[in-house]
Write an enzyme that holds these catalytic residues in place. Structure first.
Site, PDB file in Angstrom:
ATOM      1  N   LYS A 138      60.944 -22.884  69.974  1.00 53.83           N
ATOM      2  CA  LYS A 138      61.380 -24.075  69.221  1.00 53.83           C
ATOM      3  C   LYS A 138      62.804 -23.867  68.729  1.00 53.83           C
ATOM      4  O   LYS A 138      63.153 -22.786  68.265  1.00 53.83           O
ATOM      5  CB  LYS A 138      60.427 -24.307  68.050  1.00 53.83           C
ATOM      6  CG  LYS A 138      60.622 -25.609  67.300  1.00 53.83           C
ATOM      7  CD  LYS A 138      59.568 -25.746  66.197  1.00 53.83           C
ATOM      8  CE  LYS A 138      59.725 -27.036  65.405  1.00 53.83           C
ATOM      9  NZ  LYS A 138      58.752 -27.129  64.296  1.00 53.83           N
ATOM     10  N   SER A 178      56.521 -31.621  64.224  1.00 53.77           N
ATOM     11  CA  SER A 178      57.853 -31.622  64.750  1.00 53.77           C
ATOM     12  C   SER A 178      58.020 -30.807  66.032  1.00 53.77           C
ATOM     13  O   SER A 178      58.996 -31.004  66.761  1.00 53.77           O
ATOM     14  CB  SER A 178      58.822 -31.089  63.696  1.00 53.77           C
ATOM     15  OG  SER A 178      58.520 -29.742  63.390  1.00 53.77           O
ATOM     16  N   SER A 233      53.305 -28.842  61.826  1.00 58.32           N
ATOM     17  CA  SER A 233      54.100 -28.987  63.049  1.00 58.32           C
ATOM     18  C   SER A 233      53.762 -28.050  64.208  1.00 58.32           C
ATOM     19  O   SER A 233      54.323 -28.196  65.290  1.00 58.32           O
ATOM     20  CB  SER A 233      55.579 -28.840  62.730  1.00 58.32           C
ATOM     21  OG  SER A 233      56.013 -29.986  62.067  1.00 58.32           O
TER      22      SER A 233
HETATM   23  N1  GLN Z   1      55.191 -33.825  59.684  1.00 59.41           N
HETATM   24  C1  GLN Z   1      55.474 -33.069  58.498  1.00 59.41           C
HETATM   25  C2  GLN Z   1      56.826 -33.446  57.974  1.00 59.41           C
HETATM   26  O1  GLN Z   1      57.386 -34.334  58.503  1.00 59.41           O
HETATM   27  C3  GLN Z   1      55.377 -31.595  58.789  1.00 59.41           C
HETATM   28  C4  GLN Z   1      56.539 -31.066  59.494  1.00 59.41           C
HETATM   29  C5  GLN Z   1      56.456 -29.592  59.783  1.00 59.41           C
HETATM   30  O2  GLN Z   1      55.406 -28.963  59.702  1.00 59.41           O
HETATM   31  N2  GLN Z   1      57.600 -29.021  60.080  1.00 59.41           N
HETATM   32  O3  GLN Z   1      57.330 -32.871  57.064  1.00 59.41           O
END
Ligand code: GLN
Length: 491
Positions: free
Chosen positions: A80, A155, A179
């Protein structure tokens, strides 16, 4: 001839170690696959073909010299784009870091190299890991290999899509509110969020430092455990790293694969069994609970009354921390600089840079966080959210006095169509309804595919006590042994 891209990581490592294939052949097969499908999937922001082939040659040379290679040597991995990679572009899905080549490797990447894995490149993500669909990437969305018109989660959608599209057998994600697990769930792959502090944040571009947790993604539970083992453990360069060895996650995955859960007590979270979840998701979840009971697990219901406040608490804590962390992107030290024509003040250049470099979701969070931390509102918002965080932790502690692990669906819904939730931020936030409590508590949780709803994958979540990561692997592997793994229609 075997298609090397269809093998598990464990199988690839076995073939490389036995000399039945070479790391270079394996790497080339994956680079070819990326060339064939990634124009449609867009899992990668950067493919490092040269670096990958050089690393693969190194592994082959070490093997030829008779060195002991370890359980993942020669296995390709996608990373990532939130983790720094020395000399290789790292953008965090943002324009503000476009063109930045970090001068150092993150600890995770350093350990991947030490394990003899071969880094193929960097995967697409929502900007600064803020989002649940990868649609907030400044470089365009990633598509779900199950249906190219749908989101791959976020994400870390690129890391999950790369697995489902057979572009990589392993990948790395980061989980602040879900994410790793949510993209795993909607792409039919496995994603594990380790205990907070069980994997190093050194070189992980910070979003919310008290929540951010890098972790493994794979197409099956054993591969995820092997990767977890390789990247986890104490790192003196991260002050929140836990000074203890990684729990025996590989042993636990092997134990679970025998399909016997006698003596294991699992708690279905009462609050996560209805409202807001699609009927097809709940049906697949319930069938899996029955399957676990058949394997010998004892199933009880456990109420965690404060979980319903996790989402609002998270959306104060995470933006607050992000508003502080993202202050470093000022157009002076890294990446983009706008308007530096010799006539403008430092403040003007910073402001123009941040205006051009950050996308709408990132700006929204910086504003919410700055507001929640401002004097006069601090106690009402940030302080209150911290109290809720304590209550959620107490729910977990009480639950783990009664059960070995908690279970729920990973996400309330299957992969949704691209563009269907971007108009309303709250609709996007709901994707993490079931994953966020774990981050606020700091424990480990895994998502493992458990079935299909309307032809799309459903994820099953197992949450364990802090530093009991091995427990979730055992249950996940047992579930996998009865439901199998899931392959998307051919791309
Ligand atoms: N979807 C969540 C957010 O937008 C979690 C994102 C993540 O785990 N990086 O913050």
């Amino acid at each position: 001839m075997t298609d090397l891209t269809r093998l598990t990581a464990a199988e690839i490592a076995g073939l490389v170690a036995a000399g039945e294939t070479s790391a270079v052949e394996v790497t080339q097969a994956h680079l070819d696959r990326i060339a064939a499908v990634d124009e449609r999937v867009h899992a990668f922001l950067h493919v490092d073909s040269e670096g990958a082939l050089a690393a693969a040659r190194g592994v082959d040379e070490r093997r030829a010299a008779g060195e002991d290679l370890g359980p993942l040597a020669g296995v390709p991995v996608a990373v990532k784009d939130v983790l720094t990679t020395k000399g290789v572009p790292t953008t965090v899905g943002s324009k503000i870091l476009e063109g930045w080549r970090p001068p150092y490797d993150s600890t995770i990447v350093e350990r991947l190299r030490a394990a003899g894995t071969v880094m193929l490149g960097k995967t697409n993500m929502d900007e600064f890991a803020m989002g649940s669909s990868t649609e907030y990437s400044a470089y365009g969305p990633t598509r779900n290999p199950w249906d190219l018109d749908r989101i791959p989660g976020g994400s870390g959608g690129g890391s999950a899509a790369a697995l489902a599209a057979y572009e990589a057998p392993l990948s790395i994600g980061s989980d602040t509110g879900g994410s790793i697990r949510q993209p795993g769930a909607v792409t039919g792959t496995v994603g594990a969020k380790p205990t907070y502090g069980g994997t190093s944040r050194y070189g992980l571009v910070a979003f919310s430092s008290s929540l951010d947790t890098p972790g493994p993604c794979a197409r099956n539970v054993l591969d995820a455990a092997l990767l977890h083992q390789a990247i986890g453990g104490h790192d003196p360069r991260d002050s929140t790293s836990i000074p203890a060895p990684v729990p025996d996650v590989v042993g636990a995955a092997k134990l679970g694969a025998s399909g016997d859960l006698t003596g294991v007590k699992l708690g279905v979270v009462t609050e996560f069994t209805g409202e807001g979840a699609e009927p097809g998701v709940m049906a697949a979840f319930r069938e899996s609970v029955e399957a676990l009971a058949k394997l010998g697990a004892e199933i009880v219901e456990v109420s965690c009354p404060h979980f319903q406040y996790a989402l609002p608490a998270y959306y104060l804590i995470a933006p607050s921390e992000c508003s502080s962390n993202l202050a470093r992107f000022d157009g002076v030290r890294f990446g983009l600089r706008v308007g530096d024509d010799g006539n403008r003040s430092l403040e003007e250049v910073m402001s123009l840079t941040r205006e051009a470099g950050f996308g709408p979701e990132v700006k929204r969070r910086i504003m919410v966080g700055t507001y929640a931390l401002s004097s006069g509102y601090y106690d009402a918002y940030y302080g209150q959210a911290q109290k809720v965080r304590t209550l959620i932790t107490r729910d977990f502690t009480a639950a783990f006095e009664r059960v070995d692990a908690l279970i729920s669906p990973t996400t309330p819904f299957v992969a949704f169509p691209i563009g269907s939730r971007t108009a309303d931020p709250y609709q996007m936030y709901l994707a993490d309804l079931f994953t966020i409590p774990t981050n606020l508590y700091g424990g480990p949780a895994i998502s493992v595919p458990c079935g299909l709803s309307e032809g799309l994958p459903v994820g099953f979540q197992i949450m364990a006590p802090t530093m009991a990561d091995d427990r979730m692997y055992r249950v996940a592997a047992a579930l996998e042994s009865t439901v199998g793994t899931f392959t998307p229609p051919a791309l």
